[in-house]
Each structure stands twice: as C-alpha cells, then as structure tokens.
Design a protein around this motif. Structure first.
Motif, PDB file in Angstrom:
ATOM      1  N   GLN A 122      18.041   8.952 -44.418  1.00  0.00           N
ATOM      2  CA  GLN A 122      16.682   8.493 -43.609  1.00  0.00           C
ATOM      3  C   GLN A 122      15.958   7.564 -44.575  1.00  0.00           C
ATOM      4  N   ASP A 123      16.016   6.698 -43.750  1.00  0.00           N
ATOM      5  CA  ASP A 123      15.405   4.934 -44.160  1.00  0.00           C
ATOM      6  C   ASP A 123      15.479   5.182 -45.352  1.00  0.00           C
ATOM      7  N   GLY A 124      17.543   5.040 -45.548  1.00  0.00           N
ATOM      8  CA  GLY A 124      18.030   4.925 -47.039  1.00  0.00           C
ATOM      9  C   GLY A 124      18.393   5.970 -47.824  1.00  0.00           C
ATOM     10  N   ALA A 185      13.654  11.198 -56.724  1.00  0.00           N
ATOM     11  CA  ALA A 185      14.022  11.427 -58.080  1.00  0.00           C
ATOM     12  C   ALA A 185      15.595  12.133 -57.836  1.00  0.00           C
ATOM     13  N   LEU A 186      15.749  13.120 -57.027  1.00  0.00           N
ATOM     14  CA  LEU A 186      16.502  13.479 -56.341  1.00  0.00           C
ATOM     15  C   LEU A 186      17.555  12.493 -55.682  1.00  0.00           C
ATOM     16  N   ASP A 187      17.040  11.682 -55.166  1.00  0.00           N
ATOM     17  CA  ASP A 187      18.077  10.243 -54.487  1.00  0.00           C
ATOM     18  C   ASP A 187      18.494   9.738 -55.680  1.00  0.00           C
ATOM     19  N   SER A 188      17.616   9.225 -56.867  1.00  0.00           N
ATOM     20  CA  SER A 188      17.973   7.813 -57.822  1.00  0.00           C
ATOM     21  C   SER A 188      18.910   9.005 -59.105  1.00  0.00           C
ATOM     22  N   HIS A 189      19.069  10.168 -58.551  1.00  0.00           N
ATOM     23  CA  HIS A 189      19.791  11.339 -59.869  1.00  0.00           C
ATOM     24  C   HIS A 189      21.034  10.877 -58.623  1.00  0.00           C
ATOM     25  N   TYR A 190      21.528  11.066 -57.486  1.00  0.00           N
ATOM     26  CA  TYR A 190      22.838  11.328 -56.708  1.00  0.00           C
ATOM     27  C   TYR A 190      23.167   9.052 -56.867  1.00  0.00           C
ATOM     28  N   ARG A 191      22.875   8.474 -57.491  1.00  0.00           N
ATOM     29  CA  ARG A 191      22.817   7.330 -56.960  1.00  0.00           C
ATOM     30  C   ARG A 191      23.250   6.855 -58.196  1.00  0.00           C
TER      31      ARG A 191
END
Length: 418
Positions: A122-124, A185-191
């Motif tokens: 959602q929103d990238g 923070a979760l999205d950053s960790h995923y990437r």
C-alpha cells in the motif's frame, strides 16, 4: 536427495519420492538469531502470509488455494541452533494424481515466490494494517506463554543458562520489542533482509529435479541478491565451576524444576543414547525412578540440544520436594556416569531412538525439518547414517558421554506461599 545452488545464496534440496500423494514445498530464509531482529523476522513472515500483489487478502488467497485442488500454504518460524529460520511451507496434490494437462508444481512454486518477492503493498510499502494486526496477534501469543508454566519454565531455564548467548534470544522476541515495531520499520527490515538472507528451497515429490529447479528459478527470479547473510555457527561453552541457582515465584500450585547441563562430548550418537536413557523415553531412569518409583514428579524428562551441546531436564514437582527432586535427578545421572544400568534399559533406548529416526522418512515435513536443520548447521549425516551410528553405540561410549555432562543451571519456579 540432491542439493544444488540455483542462484547467489539460494539453494534447492530435491527429494524424489512417490511414497506420498502430495508434493511438499518449503522456502525458508535463515539468519543469525539476534535480539534486535528476532521480533522483526517473526512479524515479517506473518505479514507476508496475508497476501500478495496478485492476491492481496486472505479471501483471494484462500480462493486461489481452493482452485489448486485444496493446496495448503502457511508461514513457519523455527530456531535451528543459533539461527532463526522463517518462511513458508506448502503442500498440494502430486501431479501424477491430477487429470491430464493439470500441473500444480509450477503454480505452487509461483505462489511461494510471490509471498517473498511480490507481497501486498500500500503506497509502495508493506501494508500498515496487516503489520498492526499481526503485531497485536504476536504480542498476545508472546504474553500467553506464561500461562503454560511447563513451556514457560523450560524457556526461562535456557534464558538463564545461556544469558548473553544468541541461544537465549526468544524466537519471537519480547512483547516490549514487538510493541516498538512500526510498519515503517518492518518495511525497511524487509527490504534489508530480503536481498541478503540465505534462502533454502525444498521439494519432495515425484517431479524430476530439472523441472523443480526450473519452477523455483522462475518463481524466485525477482529475488534481489546483494551481499550474503550466512547462518551463524552455534557456539558451545563450558559449565561454570559451581552451578547457578535461579528461583522465581508465581501464583502456582505445582513447582517447575529445570536443570541444565553442558557437554563438550562430540560423540552425537552416544549423546542421543545418553539422553534417551536419562530422561528421553518411557523406559528412562528419570521416568521409571524419579516419577514412577519415588513419585517425586508429576512429569520428568530430558531433552538433548544437539547443536548447542546442552541437556535439559524438565519436571513438575510439589514445591516441598525441591531438594529431594534435585538430589534424585542428579543421582540418576551419576548412575549413568558409573555405567549402572540394565541391558534392557540400553536396548529400550536404542529401539526408541531407531523408531523415531525411521519415522522421519514417513513424513515429507519431518524430512524437510531434519534436512534443513542439517544444512543450516553444516552437518552431513543423513537419516540412514544416524540409524547406522545409533545401532553401533556401545555402553562405554554412553558412559563417557555421561561423564562429560556438567551441571550449569538450576531453575525453580515455585508458588508464592511456599
């Protein structure tokens, strides 16, 4: 069984078999178990399981699995040595049982690839509503562990015994750490973790290696590969000169006693036999003597943590029996150190271990768990290798393994009124 590298730090293990009516798939990422990433990885795999770009919610995902003849797919989180292993397992009808022209292998592999490489966004970014709801679920799960005092006490023993070591880190992290994780923070960790983590792929079914390799290569072609995050080697330590004693009080009627031992003995088959004779089976010394003959415990058993070189004892006792229970558990180990056992004890332990090892090959999931554990830890023994090794373990080797055990920590959870 064949293992090959498909791409940078991505490996496929192929187990050809027509024993099962279903094909079994696994895609697991392995990373060192650390307190700053344990909760993030636990949350990540649950969020990724909520949907993909093509199937953005559980309804769409469930409909797709129904179309795949009732295939199953779900997240999994495991500890293997001092590594955290997280990803997905799936099963579907093996292609040889499908109508002509129907093939599920590629479709199932594609779906697993989408889970990792094309999640619902959602929103990238990873969807914040999924992150928030799954975080709440995990916080509840973490906090509920204290309600099962047997599990709680076993975990607390390892936390105290291995304090400062990765083995003490909770698999899902702490509730406090989980509360602090934001969707951003979760999205950053995923990437960050997706390009680096070792990816282990597994297939058990009737399809040939070339077809399976092609299906997984296509499914994970979008997986970014930048640098290597290798699994950590599990470290071993020696027990202190005097064992630590940790006592905790709660509102409980039944005390929970845990005793942790360390060993530097490298003879794994002998250690497995020792654990089975000490407390790992219904013919063990702890079960027959401490529980049955002396009635000191409601339950008593031992577990061998092979990669870490630990043996832990777990028992439920009346709080006033603490001293006697510790003494008698220690006495059973001393008997093993002295070689004081009957032949039927040794043969019973051997028979139980061999039956347990043979049963691994009766389940594709059990085979995946065993092979993955061996692979992550850099071990080479196959199930037949261990079966042969267990069959040749002598009493002298078991006695030597017992003599290598040293008490490290005693943990006692007792009632406040005691």
């Amino acid at each position: 069984m064949t293992r090959q590298m498909l791409m940078d730090n991505v490996y496929l293990t192929h187990v050809p078999s027509e024993k099962f009516k279903t094909s079994f798939f696994s895609a697991q990422m392995a990373a060192p178990l650390r307190p700053d990433t344990a909760g993030l990885n636990a949350l990540l795999v649950n969020v990724l399981s909520r949907g993909t770009a093509r199937l953005p919610d559980m309804t769409a995902l469930g409909r797709e699995l129904d179309m795949l003849y009732g295939a199953r797919l779900g997240p999994q989180l495991r500890r293997m040595g001092e590594n955290q292993v997280f990803g997905f397992t799936a099963s579907c009808v093996d292609d040889r049982f499908l109508p002509p022209g129907e093939e599920l292998l590629e479709k199932t592999a594609d779906l697993m690839g989408d889970m990792f490489c094309a999640p619902a966004l959602q929103d990238g970014r990873l969807r914040a509503d999924y992150a928030d709801s799954e975080r709440a679920n995990l916080i509840d799960e973490i906090r509920s562990i204290v309600n099962d005092k047997r599990v709680y006490a076993a975990r607390r023993l390892l936390e105290e015994m291995c304090a400062g070591e990765p083995y003490s880190v909770r698999l899902m992290g702490s509730a406090e750490d989980m509360e602090r994780i934001t969707p951003e923070a979760l999205d950053s960790h995923y990437r960050a973790v997706l390009p680096q983590g070792r990816l282990e792929l597994f297939y058990c079914g009737s399809a040939p290696l070339e077809r399976v390799a092609g299906a997984f290569t296509r499914a994970f072609a979008r997986l970014p590969r930048q640098g290597l995050l290798e699994p950590a080697a599990t470290t071993r330590r020696s027990a202190p000169p005097e064992p630590r004693v940790v006592t905790e009080e709660m509102d409980v009627s039944q005390g929970k006693l845990g005793m942790g031992f360390r060993t530097q003995c490298p003879d794994v088959p002998a250690n497995l036999m020792l654990d089975a004779m000490f407390g790992g089976t219904s013919t063990s010394k702890l079960f027959l003597n401490v529980r049955e003959r002396l009635s000191l415990c409601y339950y008593a058993g031992s577990s061998y943590h092979r990669l870490k070189g630990l043996v832990t004892v777990s028992s439920g006792i009346e709080c006033e029996n603490y001293e006697r229970a510790v003494s008698e558990i220690s006495a059973q180990l001393e008997a093993l150190k002295a070689g004081a056992w009957e032949d039927w004890e040794l043969q019973g332990a051997r028979s139980s271990l061999l039956n347990s090892l043979r049963s691994i090959e009766d389940s594709a999931g059990a085979m995946e768990d065993f092979i993955l554990g061996q692979t992550i830890s850099g071990l080479k023994e196959t199930v037949p290798d261990l079966i042969e090794a267990i069959g040749s373990v002598t009493g002298a080797r078991i006695q030597a393994a017992a003599q290598a055990l040293a008490l490290d920590t005693i943990y006692f959870l007792k009632g406040k009124e005691t």
